[in-house]
Design an enzyme around this catalytic site. Structure first.
Site, PDB file in Angstrom:
ATOM      1  CB  SER A  49      17.876   2.164  19.067  1.00 16.63           C
ATOM      2  OG  SER A  49      17.038   1.632  20.100  1.00 16.63           O
ATOM      3  CG  ASN A  50      16.299  -2.819  21.688  1.00 17.77           C
ATOM      4  OD1 ASN A  50      17.074  -2.741  23.030  1.00 17.77           O
ATOM      5  ND2 ASN A  50      15.423  -1.830  21.496  1.00 17.77           N
ATOM      6  CG  HIS A  74       6.143  -5.909  25.234  1.00 17.39           C
ATOM      7  ND1 HIS A  74       5.716  -5.645  23.885  1.00 17.39           N
ATOM      8  CD2 HIS A  74       5.396  -5.511  25.908  1.00 17.39           C
ATOM      9  CE1 HIS A  74       4.346  -5.081  24.014  1.00 17.39           C
ATOM     10  NE2 HIS A  74       4.066  -4.670  25.246  1.00 17.39           N
ATOM     11  CG  ASP A 110       3.624  -8.530  23.038  1.00 17.48           C
ATOM     12  OD1 ASP A 110       4.824  -8.648  22.566  1.00 17.48           O
ATOM     13  OD2 ASP A 110       2.752  -7.856  22.800  1.00 17.48           O
TER      14      ASP A 110
END
Ligand code: GAR
Length: 187
Positions: free
Chosen positions: A13-14, A104, A145
């Site tokens: 979706s991103n 994130h 991250d």
């Protein structure tokens, strides 16, 4: 023309929001989508948009410089991780300094690290009794991250929120901000 490579493992979706945002751009192009998961939704999105895809070979990704060469030959200016769940190998990070970004679904350094992705993140946020969460867009280094933060945006976590509700709020933030930041970094 600046070229983007999107790396994704999931629904995409991103990736779709970024593609939509840049559809009419004269200066930025989504040149390729790399995916490590056969059958992932992002591959259907790429097909519908006629964007070339590469299915990542794990051995080649972690044990050779082949993907560095492929991305260099494609003249990629920015690598955009959008729900990509493997660690980016050090050779790729070194070849694209400050040119790989990740999103994130939490406020790093909280709720980051190996295994912290998708619904696991939102479950952990609720279990910890957090009253807010959000998104972090950051440069990628060779730890999970961990790279320099580019943007954080916040949303409330209400006491009655389920992980699915938190996911919805976080996705809304991602979709609003990731395409804008990608564009800004290349302008
Ligand atoms: C996004 O919420 C992204 O933040 C997350 O995966 C989701 C992918 O959704 N990434 C991580 O958890 C990375 N640790 P999408 O495939 O619909 O874009």
């Amino acid at each position: 023309m600046k070229n983007i490579a999107i790396f994704a493992s999931g629904a995409g979706s991103n990736a779709k929001k970024i593609i939509d945002h840049l559809r009419n751009s004269d200066t930025i192009k989504v040149k390729v989508i790399l995916c490590n998961k056969p059958g992932a939704g992002v591959l259907d999105i790429a097909a519908a948009e006629s964007i070339p895809t590469l299915l990542i070979d794990k051995e080649m990704f972690f044990r050779s410089d082949d993907y560095v060469s492929i991305l260099q030959e494609m003249e990629i200016d920015l690598v955009v991780l959008a729900g990509f769940l493997w660690k980016v190998p050090a050779n790729l990070v070194a070849a694209f300094p400050d040119k790989i970004i990740n999103i994130h679904p939490a406020l790093l350094p909280k709720f980051g690290g190996k295994g912290m992705y998708g619904h696991f993140v939102h479950e952990a946020v609720i279990a910890a009794g957090e009253s807010e969460t959000g998104i972090t867009i950051h440069y990628v280094n060779d730890k999970y991250d961990d790279g320099r933060v580019i943007l954080q945006e916040r949303c409330n976590v209400d006491p009655t929120d389920t992980p699915a509700i938190v996911a919805k709020k976080v996705h809304a933030l991602e979709h609003r901000w990731y395409p804008v930041i990608v564009e800004r970094l290349l302008s």
